[in-house]
Motif scaffolding. Sequence first.
Motif, short mmCIF file in Angstrom:
data_model
loop_
_atom_site.label_atom_id
_atom_site.label_comp_id
_atom_site.label_asym_id
_atom_site.label_seq_id
_atom_site.Cartn_x
_atom_site.Cartn_y
_atom_site.Cartn_z
N ARG A 203 0.83 -1.21 0.00
CA ARG A 203 0.00 0.00 0.00
C ARG A 203 0.86 1.25 0.00
NH1 ARG A 203 -3.89 -3.23 2.89
NH2 ARG A 203 -2.62 -3.13 4.78
N ARG A 204 1.92 1.24 0.79
CA ARG A 204 2.81 2.40 0.85
C ARG A 204 3.57 2.59 -0.45
NH1 ARG A 204 4.43 4.29 6.21
NH2 ARG A 204 2.87 3.54 7.71
N MET A 205 4.01 1.48 -1.06
CA MET A 205 4.72 1.58 -2.33
C MET A 205 3.81 2.16 -3.41
SD MET A 205 6.36 -1.41 -4.78
CE MET A 205 7.62 -1.96 -3.64
N LEU A 206 2.60 1.62 -3.53
CA LEU A 206 1.67 2.10 -4.54
C LEU A 206 1.21 3.52 -4.26
CD1 LEU A 206 -0.43 -1.17 -4.86
CD2 LEU A 206 1.02 -0.21 -6.65
N GLY A 207 1.10 3.88 -2.99
CA GLY A 207 0.70 5.23 -2.64
C GLY A 207 1.74 6.27 -3.01
N ALA A 208 3.00 5.83 -3.06
CA ALA A 208 4.08 6.77 -3.41
C ALA A 208 4.28 6.88 -4.91
CB ALA A 208 5.39 6.32 -2.74
N GLY A 209 3.92 5.85 -5.65
CA GLY A 209 4.10 5.86 -7.10
C GLY A 209 3.72 4.50 -7.67
N VAL A 210 3.39 4.47 -8.94
CA VAL A 210 2.91 3.24 -9.58
C VAL A 210 3.67 3.01 -10.88
CG1 VAL A 210 0.90 2.02 -10.50
CG2 VAL A 210 0.62 3.60 -8.57
N VAL A 211 4.10 1.77 -11.11
CA VAL A 211 4.69 1.39 -12.39
C VAL A 211 3.67 0.56 -13.17
CG1 VAL A 211 7.03 1.52 -11.49
CG2 VAL A 211 5.82 -0.67 -11.45
N ASP A 212 4.04 0.11 -14.35
CA ASP A 212 3.09 -0.56 -15.23
C ASP A 212 2.73 -1.97 -14.77
OD1 ASP A 212 3.09 1.49 -17.46
OD2 ASP A 212 5.23 0.97 -17.43
N LEU A 213 3.72 -2.69 -14.25
CA LEU A 213 3.55 -4.12 -14.00
C LEU A 213 4.28 -4.51 -12.73
CD1 LEU A 213 2.62 -6.93 -15.15
CD2 LEU A 213 4.80 -7.01 -16.39
N TYR A 214 3.70 -5.45 -11.98
CA TYR A 214 4.31 -5.95 -10.75
C TYR A 214 4.46 -7.46 -10.85
CZ TYR A 214 3.61 -1.33 -8.83
OH TYR A 214 3.68 0.03 -8.62
N ARG A 215 5.69 -7.93 -10.70
CA ARG A 215 5.98 -9.36 -10.72
C ARG A 215 5.95 -9.88 -9.29
NH1 ARG A 215 11.78 -12.24 -11.82
NH2 ARG A 215 12.29 -10.72 -10.21
N ILE A 216 5.08 -10.86 -9.01
CA ILE A 216 4.93 -11.42 -7.67
C ILE A 216 5.68 -12.74 -7.61
CG2 ILE A 216 3.30 -12.26 -5.95
CD1 ILE A 216 1.23 -10.35 -7.15
N CYS A 217 6.69 -12.81 -6.75
CA CYS A 217 7.57 -13.97 -6.64
C CYS A 217 7.26 -14.77 -5.37
CB CYS A 217 9.03 -13.54 -6.62
SG CYS A 217 9.53 -12.56 -8.04
N GLY A 218 7.40 -16.09 -5.45
CA GLY A 218 7.23 -16.93 -4.27
C GLY A 218 6.31 -18.12 -4.45
N GLY A 249 -6.27 -1.99 -8.16
CA GLY A 249 -6.93 -0.79 -7.67
C GLY A 249 -6.17 0.48 -7.98
N TYR A 250 -4.88 0.36 -8.21
CA TYR A 250 -4.05 1.51 -8.57
C TYR A 250 -3.82 1.60 -10.08
CZ TYR A 250 -3.00 2.84 -3.77
OH TYR A 250 -3.10 3.30 -2.46
N GLY A 251 -4.52 0.76 -10.85
CA GLY A 251 -4.45 0.86 -12.30
C GLY A 251 -3.28 0.14 -12.95
N ALA A 252 -2.58 -0.71 -12.19
CA ALA A 252 -1.44 -1.44 -12.73
C ALA A 252 -1.82 -2.91 -12.95
CB ALA A 252 -0.25 -1.34 -11.79
N ARG A 253 -0.91 -3.67 -13.53
CA ARG A 253 -1.13 -5.09 -13.79
C ARG A 253 -0.14 -5.93 -12.99
NH1 ARG A 253 -4.77 -6.07 -17.68
NH2 ARG A 253 -5.33 -4.36 -19.10
N ALA A 254 -0.49 -7.22 -12.81
CA ALA A 254 0.32 -8.13 -12.00
C ALA A 254 0.68 -9.37 -12.81
CB ALA A 254 -0.44 -8.53 -10.74
N ARG A 255 1.93 -9.81 -12.64
CA ARG A 255 2.41 -11.03 -13.31
C ARG A 255 2.91 -12.00 -12.25
NH1 ARG A 255 7.37 -10.34 -17.35
NH2 ARG A 255 8.66 -11.56 -15.94
N LEU A 256 2.36 -13.19 -12.23
CA LEU A 256 2.76 -14.18 -11.24
C LEU A 256 3.95 -14.96 -11.77
CD1 LEU A 256 0.43 -16.21 -9.00
CD2 LEU A 256 2.29 -17.40 -10.17
N HIS A 257 5.01 -15.01 -10.96
CA HIS A 257 6.26 -15.68 -11.33
C HIS A 257 6.31 -17.03 -10.63
CE1 HIS A 257 10.55 -16.17 -12.20
NE2 HIS A 257 10.75 -16.40 -10.91
N CYS A 258 6.35 -18.11 -11.42
CA CYS A 258 6.31 -19.45 -10.82
C CYS A 258 7.07 -20.44 -11.68
CB CYS A 258 4.86 -19.89 -10.64
SG CYS A 258 4.66 -21.38 -9.63
#
Length: 371
Positions: A203-218, A249-258
């Motif tokens: 929430r804090r990262m997105l509140g400070a700024g938003v990039v196009d895509l977020y890669r979720i690892c794990g 909710g912040y208008g960005a997209r998510a990519r799941l890394h697996c």
Amino acid sequence: MNSRQRLLTALAGGVPDRVPISTYELVGYNSLAWENRAPSYARLMATIRAQTDCICMWNPASDETFLASSYPGDIVVEERRKGASTTTRRTLSTVLGTLAQTTRVSDDVHTVWQVEHWCKRPQDVDRALSVPYRPLEYDWSDFARVRDEVGEHGIIMASLADPLCLAAELMAFGDFTVWAMTETEHFARTIAILHERVMENLRRMLGAGVVDLYRICGPEYATPPFLPPRFFARFVVPYVAEMVELIHGYGARARLHCHGRIGQVLEMIADTGADALDPCEPPPDGDIALAEVKRRVGGRMAIFGNLELKLLEHGTPEEVREAVQGCMRAAKAGGGYVIMPTAAPINEPLSPQTERNYHIFIETALECGQY
């Protein structure tokens, strides 16, 4: 289309003018990335900038000290230099006892090896969690430089750890799987605590700024044969789904890394709501062919990858060409596909064979990727 438009179209499941080409961690448009400063990579990086579609891997700097927290813990750091490598030992004092971690970095390999993990048993996890949590603050001062360098050449992607990643990487891999299987409720409580941290930091990262895509690892830590699929359902799907919902909710997209064997959890991956999946390794490293991935979830998410790094490092030109053509036959139709290696070289100098095969990969993808 320019590269930015091409990538965003594919991410949305649409059909661009051609299949986007990503070289994953080899990022053409980030002048501070090590690969753009390494002499042996210069020719390849010039080709990557000229002919591929940049997904610039960049994160805002944070003040993290330990386990997704900025709390200034009592950590003693000792470094030792031997030959071409540096070993770093960190000792952390907590109210429940002492923890230690040892890492090693080699001059010619761009990665950090964990020689000793913070936790050796579940009781050590309680020590780690006894360190107070303080949310992270993020420094976006470098963003303008990266945004201007990338421009219309591509998009910007940040990388995030899910709570499973944070928990699993506290221990050596074998110790983690034993902990999860034999003390599952303790493991579950740990995941829940770490998820609260992940969400607040996000929430804090997105509140400070938003990039196009977020890669979720794990998520790969809960795939067979390491853990049974029920663990993926319990420890990945609900937590990653919350991360994806917040990102959306912040208008960005998510990519799941697996990495690894995703066949038994593929629909669960799509159930997270993520916009894309990578790296979709072919058998025998994975357990499902790219065409089957496309058939089962291609209507729900974009697909990235399937070209194995070991082929680019060790294959013949003919093998590389055939593999690229096979990827296109399997996943090009209907859009929503980005051809990409499953990883990237991290060694210096870059071998001539790897460089040659990357050029063949890019040339072949351009030849047969048109719609």
